[in-house]
Design an enzyme around this catalytic site. Sequence first.
Site, PDB file in Angstrom:
ATOM      1  N   GLY A  45      -1.440   3.840  61.543  1.00 14.46           N
ATOM      2  CA  GLY A  45      -1.084   5.103  60.909  1.00 14.46           C
ATOM      3  C   GLY A  45      -1.086   6.169  61.985  1.00 14.46           C
ATOM      4  N   THR A  46      -0.188   7.136  61.915  1.00 20.37           N
ATOM      5  CA  THR A  46      -0.021   8.010  63.068  1.00 20.37           C
ATOM      6  C   THR A  46      -0.616   9.405  62.870  1.00 20.37           C
ATOM      7  OG1 THR A  46       2.241   8.322  62.327  1.00 20.37           O
ATOM      8  CG2 THR A  46       1.874   6.739  64.061  1.00 20.37           C
TER       9      THR A  46
END
Length: 262
Positions: A45-46
């Site tokens: 997840g960024t």
Amino acid sequence: MIEGDGLPLARVTPAESFTAVLQANGLTPRWDGTAGTSVLQAPDGTTVLAFRLADSVIMAGDRRATSGYLIAHRRMQKVYPADDYSAVAISGTAGIALELVRLFQTELEHYEKIEGHRLSVAGKANHLATMIRKQLPLAFQGLGVIPLFCGVEEATGASHLYSFDIVGGSYEEIDYAATGSGGRDARLYLRTAYRPDMDTDEAIDLAVAALVAAAEEDTATGGPDLMREIYPNVAVVDAAGYREIEDTRLAEAARRALGDGS
């Protein structure tokens, strides 16, 4: 260099750290997997961000998860309620982050049922920091999780925001925070546009615009996708509790951030 009976005799200076000694002798531990196996690439997840207002906290995240240079998921949720008056946003290895959030939610609920009241916001942040610290062996293997946490004290209405580091260090932020691959770009945007006296509508627009700015510089961050109707996760935590912003409102903010005011 190792000579004779194995004692390191070369390139060792007094007061040198143990890590430096290992590096000087080429003995730094590696976790590259055994020969012939591929390196593990779990989805990441960024970008997530959060900022404080006078009596609330805004928390937002893009929707993209990546695996190496590939898009693993386009609609990943990254902002979750921790309980009725607090929220957590995740960046890092997606599977581990989701498990961490579920366990955190369960432990806060368990505490409330046993003690008859909720932990303070600072107590929740300390507990989350301890959970992150327990993930350190996985972080050494490249499977790290770095969340953001925010909440409002029920008794006083005071809002709090916390960031963390990979070893579980917990830091209370007085204005804003961002983490993940696009966190630097989101922070740069917030630095120029953030005002603590803005109202909730302005804050929603700012959160979406900061994620758009991050997506323009960071390929792992997904900006709003008007064609697929994919919009960031944005949540507000205030004296009324945790609530997520509806997609219709986020679509307006996304169009404005992308320069389409229609």
